[in-house]
Structures are given as C-alpha cells and as structure tokens.
Design a protein around this motif. Structure first.
Motif, PDB file in Angstrom:
ATOM      1  N   THR A   1       0.829  -1.202   0.000  1.00 44.88           N
ATOM      2  CA  THR A   1       0.000   0.000   0.000  1.00 44.88           C
ATOM      3  C   THR A   1       0.862   1.251   0.000  1.00 44.88           C
ATOM      4  O   THR A   1       1.699   1.439   0.888  1.00 44.88           O
ATOM      5  N   ALA A   2       0.651   2.097  -1.002  1.00 48.09           N
ATOM      6  CA  ALA A   2       1.344   3.383  -1.043  1.00 48.09           C
ATOM      7  C   ALA A   2       0.769   4.313   0.019  1.00 48.09           C
ATOM      8  O   ALA A   2      -0.422   4.231   0.360  1.00 48.09           O
ATOM      9  N   ASP A   3       1.609   5.178   0.558  1.00 48.22           N
ATOM     10  CA  ASP A   3       1.112   6.193   1.487  1.00 48.22           C
ATOM     11  C   ASP A   3       0.200   7.157   0.739  1.00 48.22           C
ATOM     12  O   ASP A   3       0.488   7.557  -0.398  1.00 48.22           O
ATOM     13  N   LEU A   4      -0.905   7.514   1.368  1.00 48.19           N
ATOM     14  CA  LEU A   4      -1.762   8.560   0.823  1.00 48.19           C
ATOM     15  C   LEU A   4      -1.561   9.785   1.706  1.00 48.19           C
ATOM     16  O   LEU A   4      -2.052   9.843   2.842  1.00 48.19           O
ATOM     17  N   VAL A   5      -0.791  10.725   1.188  1.00 43.26           N
ATOM     18  CA  VAL A   5      -0.405  11.906   1.950  1.00 43.26           C
ATOM     19  C   VAL A   5      -1.513  12.945   1.855  1.00 43.26           C
ATOM     20  O   VAL A   5      -1.980  13.273   0.756  1.00 43.26           O
ATOM     21  N   VAL A   6      -1.948  13.454   2.990  1.00 47.06           N
ATOM     22  CA  VAL A   6      -2.963  14.510   3.027  1.00 47.06           C
ATOM     23  C   VAL A   6      -2.237  15.841   3.106  1.00 47.06           C
ATOM     24  O   VAL A   6      -1.683  16.209   4.147  1.00 47.06           O
TER      25      VAL A   6
ATOM     26  N   LEU B   1     -10.287  16.696   1.543  1.00 49.60           N
ATOM     27  CA  LEU B   1      -8.894  16.304   1.706  1.00 49.60           C
ATOM     28  C   LEU B   1      -8.215  16.379   0.360  1.00 49.60           C
ATOM     29  O   LEU B   1      -8.664  15.751  -0.607  1.00 49.60           O
ATOM     30  N   HIS B   2      -7.129  17.149   0.284  1.00 50.93           N
ATOM     31  CA  HIS B   2      -6.298  17.180  -0.917  1.00 50.93           C
ATOM     32  C   HIS B   2      -5.169  16.170  -0.701  1.00 50.93           C
ATOM     33  O   HIS B   2      -4.370  16.314   0.227  1.00 50.93           O
ATOM     34  N   VAL B   3      -5.104  15.166  -1.556  1.00 53.29           N
ATOM     35  CA  VAL B   3      -4.237  14.017  -1.296  1.00 53.29           C
ATOM     36  C   VAL B   3      -3.337  13.725  -2.482  1.00 53.29           C
ATOM     37  O   VAL B   3      -3.601  14.130  -3.623  1.00 53.29           O
ATOM     38  N   ARG B   4      -2.256  12.984  -2.181  1.00 49.35           N
ATOM     39  CA  ARG B   4      -1.361  12.459  -3.220  1.00 49.35           C
ATOM     40  C   ARG B   4      -0.775  11.150  -2.699  1.00 49.35           C
ATOM     41  O   ARG B   4      -0.550  10.992  -1.496  1.00 49.35           O
TER      42      ARG B   4
ATOM     43  N   SER C   1       3.857   4.965  -7.521  1.00 50.75           N
ATOM     44  CA  SER C   1       2.558   5.590  -7.773  1.00 50.75           C
ATOM     45  C   SER C   1       2.695   7.096  -7.861  1.00 50.75           C
ATOM     46  O   SER C   1       3.641   7.689  -7.325  1.00 50.75           O
ATOM     47  N   SER C   2       1.727   7.735  -8.534  1.00 49.77           N
ATOM     48  CA  SER C   2       1.793   9.198  -8.713  1.00 49.77           C
ATOM     49  C   SER C   2       0.390   9.788  -8.816  1.00 49.77           C
ATOM     50  O   SER C   2       0.114  10.614  -9.685  1.00 49.77           O
ATOM     51  N   PHE C   3      -0.498   9.387  -7.932  1.00 43.83           N
ATOM     52  CA  PHE C   3      -1.872   9.889  -7.939  1.00 43.83           C
ATOM     53  C   PHE C   3      -1.961  11.200  -7.165  1.00 43.83           C
ATOM     54  O   PHE C   3      -1.319  11.369  -6.116  1.00 43.83           O
ATOM     55  N   THR C   4      -2.778  12.098  -7.657  1.00 44.19           N
ATOM     56  CA  THR C   4      -3.155  13.310  -6.915  1.00 44.19           C
ATOM     57  C   THR C   4      -4.649  13.511  -7.075  1.00 44.19           C
ATOM     58  O   THR C   4      -5.256  13.066  -8.060  1.00 44.19           O
TER      59      THR C   4
ATOM     60  N   GLU D   1      -6.178  11.316 -10.066  1.00 45.38           N
ATOM     61  CA  GLU D   1      -5.587  11.256 -11.407  1.00 45.38           C
ATOM     62  C   GLU D   1      -4.145  10.789 -11.283  1.00 45.38           C
ATOM     63  O   GLU D   1      -3.409  11.242 -10.392  1.00 45.38           O
ATOM     64  N   SER D   2      -3.743   9.880 -12.161  1.00 47.69           N
ATOM     65  CA  SER D   2      -2.389   9.341 -12.132  1.00 47.69           C
ATOM     66  C   SER D   2      -1.509  10.067 -13.136  1.00 47.69           C
ATOM     67  O   SER D   2      -1.871  10.190 -14.317  1.00 47.69           O
TER      68      SER D   2
END
Length: 567
Positions: A49-54, A66-69, A75-78, A97-98
């Motif tokens: 599991t990638a970290d989902l940074v808030v 929440l604005h996340v990445r 991974s490179s989702f925002t 979006e990746s």
C-alpha cells in the motif's frame, strides 16, 4: 512515536467522524457508529500500500475536503477525497488522477463495516438492479460472503442503513481473517484479472453514499466485569527466535521455549538453528523449502541431540503455499524417520489465519497439532488497528481450536507486522551468507514497528495472551528474543514488553483461568497453581476500574491507561 493516533474530529449536523491521517474513521450518526471507516487506498501489484499523503484539509459546515497524493511504490496519484453531509445521508467522493501509468491490484475506496454486524441480515442490490438476501457471517468466512455489489442494506437497533457504491463493482471480504475488526467492501472484484493498469492521465472516480432511515437506539453501557473460569492447562509462552544480525547479545533464556522458522533454500539456516539452540531453551522448529530432499534430510539430521518439542513444515509455492499440505508433511515425516528423530509433527499456516481458514482441507488428518499466526498490522498500521484486533484474536483462537478437531493448537509467532508478504509476486529478499552477519528471515522480509519499544506494548501483550488463551491452545509464541522485533534490544537490554512476557511465563504449568472482555479494551488472564495469579490489562485511553470474578472471589482493580498489573 505516540501510542495512539492523533485524529481530527469533524461534525456536521447529525453526522460525525474522526480523520486519522487519510482515514475517515468511526463514521457515526446521532453518536452511534454505523461504519468503522471509509478510506482511499492505492495498492501495487504485490498488494503493498502506497502512502496517501494529506497535503491540505478543508473542513466546512457540510463538507470536508482532503487534498491528497500517493507516495511510494512508483505511484503518482493526486486528487481529492470529499465528504458531504446531509440530514440523513453522508457521501464520500474520490477523484484521483495518475501522472504516470501504474500497475495496481486495487485503487479506490474501501468501506469497513463494524464486526458487531456479525449475523445481521443484509440485502444486496446488484448492478443489474436485482436483489439477493445474505448476512454478515458469524463465523470468520474463508471467502467473500457477498459479491457483485452496488448497494448493501441492513437494519440495526431500530434503524435501516443503506450504503450505495458508484464507480465500480464492489464485493465484501471478512477481514477478521487477518484479525482486523471489520468486514471490508471494496472494488474491484478479485475474479477479474489483476494487476490492472491505470494509464498516465487516468482517473479513478468513486463514491460511497451512507443513508440512515429511523433513529438508532442508544448503545447500552459496557460492563466493567470480567469473569474468569477454568480452561485446562495454561499455555506455554514461547519467544520467536531472533532474526537480527549477529552478534547475539547475552540474554537469559525463557525456559518455555523458542520458535525458530527456517527456510532450507537459504544458506544460513544451519546458523539460525544453531543460534536458536544456543538459547538452551526447548525448540519449536518450522521448516519451509523442504522440496529439496537432500536438504530436508540434512535439516532432520540437524535436529538430533536437540531439545525439540515439535516440528512443522509448510509448502513454499503453488496452490498450497504457506500451508502444511499432505505432500509437505509426508516429506517431513519421511526425513525425520530416516534421521531417527521422533518428535510431534504439527502443521497449519505460517502467514495468517486466512490461509488456514481457506486451505484447511489440504492439512493431513494425522497432525499432532495445528498452527497459525497473528500479525494485526497487515491492512493498516494505526494503534487503533492493534487494539481492535484483540477481540478478533479471540475469534481466531476459537475457530482454530474448532478446526483442529481435538489436537493442540499452537499460535505464533505473534508479531505486530507480518514477517513476510505472503501475497507478493516478486521473490522475497534473501542473503547468500551462510552465517548470520546479515540476519535472516523476518529481518530481511518484514518491516519492524517502532511500537515494539512502547511501554503500552506490555499491556497489549497481556491482553493478546488473554484473548488467544482459550481451551485447546497449547502454546503462544510472541515476538523475538532480541532485536528490532524483540522483547529486548539488540544489545540485550529489556524493552517494556519483556515484563509482560516474564509475567506470563511466571509459574510452571498450572491451570488456565480465562474469560471474555466486556468491551475489547480491558482483559484478564489467570494461572492457578499453588497460588492464583491474575494479569489484568487496560488498552483504553482512560483509567478503568474493573471487577474480576475468579472462581468465587471478587476483586476490584484500578488500571491506568495502557498498563497491566498482577493481582
């Protein structure tokens, strides 16, 4: 680190939740929790599991944004996670979006339902509009209890709860298999091929709408009484063998024993066995990699002259990976016979209870004992997960005993995080060294947890033993002798958890006194020999006053948060 996760409460009208990192936890209406949590996850092709940074939180009266990445694993989702609250409905919307193509086994929203729903009838609405009736399973379900989900509806305490999913087809699994306190509804169905690819510029858009009709009755107050009753022999308390690199510090052995896991495909297995035997404690030996007959014969011969209480073996690959199937056990027995070693042979699963639950038909009927392990921090790493797992550990222990059919059950190693990734598609990291200069096993294939040195881990360990020590459980193996996963540091100094292990080991045999926790936060376990000793633990955030009823004797015990004491 602090033991508890610092969360941010958010309330809008009748709705409330706590934001814990990227998790929308304890989603409640009128003060009653209806969902354990909703969160967005990004998992790679190995289920890591990638970290989902808030990066930013925008709380308003009716919305929480929440604005996340995502970070890590390539991974490179925002994007955003948005919560919208109305009078009787709460909606969570995910839009990611990746930036680059990403191979994923799961990216999207997951919903965790509380385990108190076990046995509750549920109506399933499918994507084609048809309805079926099912139930949240009482026993831990080995496979998905509900599939092809567009919405779930159930009744609880006078209200009707409806959870509708959009953006993909969802299904449910029973996360109690991993000692998670939840049933999880997720996308995408596991019957579809995975990993699948999200293209560069690809979007993941999903939503979950939670609606409640009627008013839930207030929750009844929890009892503060624990009743302990006799339950056969007190289980042996073992330690896992240290997997950290040499040099080994001088440590005082626990007389109950050491559980050592040996992969015969790794050149250092002989050194690992010798170091474990050097503790002068009885050994519980578990082999993998016995597909090589010559190496298996060498391993069986290496047990001659050692104080070995039991030995087990697990398949390394294929449909029976991490399970003691009939062929694997037969190969072990044959090697032991050729070596002239007579010792009880045990088997089960070496990864999680999940595999024992799903694959127990593969176990031969002549095992001398059944084994499985506990690693609560598999799906999530918060302390709440650790504490909530305790009641699920009780379920796992009871179900393992039922599956064992009367032979002893041996639980462990119990660790905070998994000792290896049993669902990885890439080969596990190993060392070519024949010595232990680089360590072995979990030191190379797992991740340590900094809570290993937390004072509260002592109370958690007592509570875990209280949860797992049900009649039929013959031994419990905790953590490691020393090192990052140990009860002692790499220089041999005691960590706080060592006091709990010593307290559990204090005494020779004796009768087990066991009972249920009133709320999953306070636990007690007893041993009756010439005298009776009770260990009581409080995992709550607040002091607790607990009444212990023990075979006609009643005592009141005061417990500070995150502590245990002997009574």
């Amino acid at each position: 680190m602090t033991w508890w996760t610092e969360g941010m409460p958010w309330r809008s009208g009748r709705w409330s939740l706590e934001l814990r990192g990227d998790e929308l936890a304890d989603i409640a209406i009128d003060g009653r929790v209806v969902l354990r949590s909703i969160r967005a996850v990004v998992r790679d092709a190995d289920w890591d599991t990638a970290d989902l940074v808030v990066d930013r939180v925008q709380p308003r009266d009716e919305t929480l944004m929440l604005h996340v990445r995502s970070a890590g694993l390539g991974s490179s989702f925002t994007g955003v996670v948005r919560v919208e609250a109305r009078q009787a409905q709460l909606r969570v919307i995910l839009d990611l979006e990746s930036a680059a193509e990403f191979a994923t086994n799961r990216t999207g929203l997951v919903v965790l339902h509380p385990p108190t729903l076990a046995g509750t009838a549920v109506e399933v609405r499918h994507p084609d509009g048809t309805l079926t009736r099912s139930a949240f399973p009482r026993e831990i379900s080995p496979h998905q209890p509900v599939r092809d989900v567009a919405a779930l509806t159930w009744q609880v305490d006078g209200a009707t709860v409806d959870v509708a999913f959009d953006g993909d087809v969802f299904e449910m699994e029973d996360q109690r298999n991993w000692t998670d306190a939840s049933f999880k509804t997720y996308s995408r169905p596991l019957d579809l091929p995975f990993p699948y690819r999200v293209s560069a510029g690809g979007r993941v858009r999903q939503s979950v709408a939670v609606s409640v009709a009627g008013k839930l009755a207030p929750a009844p107050p929890a009892s503060d009484t624990i009743t302990l009753r006799p339950g056969g022999s007190f289980p042996d308390i073992l330690l896992g063998a240290a997997t950290a690199p040499d040099p080994a510090p001088p440590v005082e052995p626990l007389e109950n024993g050491v559980l050592v896991e040996l992969d015969l495909r790794v050149p250092s297995w002989r050194a690992a066995l010798a170091r474990a035997a050097g503790s002068a404690a009885p050994l519980d030996v578990r082999f993998t990699g016995i597909e090589d007959a010559a190496e298996t014969d060498a391993a069986a011969a290496a047990l001659r002259g050692l104080d070995v209480r039991r030995v087990g073996a697990f398949a390394s690959a294929g449909a029976a990976a991490h399970v003691s199937d009939a062929d694997t056990v037969a190969a072990l027995r044959a090697a032991l016979d050729r070596a002239g070693v007579t010792v009880p042979v045990v088997g089960g699963s070496r990864s999680h209870f999940t595999e024992l639950n799903r694959e127990r038909h593969r176990l031969p009927s002549d095992l001398d004992g059944v084994t499985t392990t506990v690693a609560p921090l598999f799906h999530a790493t918060g302390t709440e997960q650790l504490v909530e797992s305790l009641e699920m550990q009780r379920l796992v222990a009871r179900q393992a005993v039922a599956a064992a059919g009367g032979v002893p059950v041996h639980l462990g190693p119990v660790s905070l995080r998994p000792r290896f990734n049993n669902v990885a598609t890439r080969p596990a990291p190993t060392s070519p060294a024949t010595d232990l200069s680089e360590g072995y096993g979990a030191h190379l294939t797992g991740t340590p947890d900094e809570r290993q040195s937390a004072p509260e881990l002592a109370a958690w360990t007592v509570a875990s033993a209280a949860a797992l020590a049900v009649p039929g459980v013959a031994s419990l193996a905790y953590f490691e002798e020393w090192g990052p996963r140990g009860i002692r540091s790499s220089d041999g100094g005691d960590l706080p958890v060592a006091a709990a292990v010593r307290a559990l080991c204090d005494g020779d045999g004796g009768e087990l006194l066991w009972g249920d926790s009133p709320d999953g936060l306070v636990w007690a376990i007893g041993r009756r020999c010439s005298a009776t000793t009770i260990l009581a633990a409080n995992l709550d955030r607040r002091p607790r006053s607990v009444t212990l009823e023990v075979v006609g004797d009643v005592r009141r015990v005061e417990l500070e948060p995150g502590t245990f004491r002997a009574v």
